[in-house]
Design a protein around this motif. Structure first.
Motif, PDB file in Angstrom:
ATOM      1  N   SER A   1       0.846  -1.196   0.000  1.00  0.00           N
ATOM      2  CA  SER A   1       0.000   0.000   0.000  1.00  0.00           C
ATOM      3  C   SER A   1       0.879   1.243   0.000  1.00  0.00           C
ATOM      4  O   SER A   1       1.970   1.238   0.580  1.00  0.00           O
ATOM      5  CB  SER A   1      -0.904   0.028   1.243  1.00  0.00           C
TER       6      SER A   1
ATOM      7  N   THR B   1      -4.721   6.436  -1.984  1.00  0.00           N
ATOM      8  CA  THR B   1      -3.913   5.234  -1.764  1.00  0.00           C
ATOM      9  C   THR B   1      -3.827   4.412  -3.043  1.00  0.00           C
ATOM     10  O   THR B   1      -4.818   4.284  -3.773  1.00  0.00           O
ATOM     11  CB  THR B   1      -4.516   4.382  -0.647  1.00  0.00           C
TER      12      THR B   1
ATOM     13  N   TYR C   1      -2.469   0.544  -4.387  1.00  0.00           N
ATOM     14  CA  TYR C   1      -2.135  -0.796  -3.921  1.00  0.00           C
ATOM     15  C   TYR C   1      -1.418  -1.574  -5.027  1.00  0.00           C
ATOM     16  O   TYR C   1      -1.662  -1.349  -6.216  1.00  0.00           O
ATOM     17  CB  TYR C   1      -3.397  -1.566  -3.542  1.00  0.00           C
TER      18      TYR C   1
END
Length: 122
Positions: free
Chosen positions: A21, A78, A80
């Motif tokens: 992440s 964010t 990933y």
């Protein structure tokens, strides 16, 4: 200034999975690309995957295509990187990257994370 904080690295056996992440804190730009590079000992930093701000455009290095998936959450700023079927040759420090234009050459990237170690044992 954009600060990138990575998490999720670790030690895994070959064939296993990990998810990295990267949270982009502070104010971000209206257009940008985020992604991941990696650097193994004695090797140059290489591009692994990228994702556009909209999430509609992604790219992958040939060595990870079909095994890694990059995704993004704009609400949480964010990105990933889901890594599956990991191989010992995936062992490297993985760096989150952020650029206002494109992610191609590591020498022109606007912002870097601190890196997170991924080790795949055979």
């Amino acid at each position: 200034q954009v600060r990138l904080v990575e998490s999720g690295g670790g030690l895994v056996q070959a064939g296993g999975s990990l998810r990295l992440s990267c949270v982009a804190s502070a104010r971000t730009f209206s257009t940008y690309v985020m992604g991941w590079f990696r650097q193994a000992p004695g090797k140059e930093r290489e591009l692994v995957a990228t994702i556009s701000r909209s999430g509609r455009s992604t790219t992958y290095a040939g060595s990870v295509k079909g095994r890694f998936t990059i995704s993004g959450d704009n609400v949480r700023n964010t990105v990933y990187l889901q890594m599956t079927s990991l191989k010992p040759e995936d062992t490297a420090v993985y760096y989150c990257a952020y650029d206002r234009v494109a992610l191609v050459n590591p020498t022109t990237v606007d912002y870097w994370g601190q890196g997170t170690q991924v080790t795949v044992s055979s």
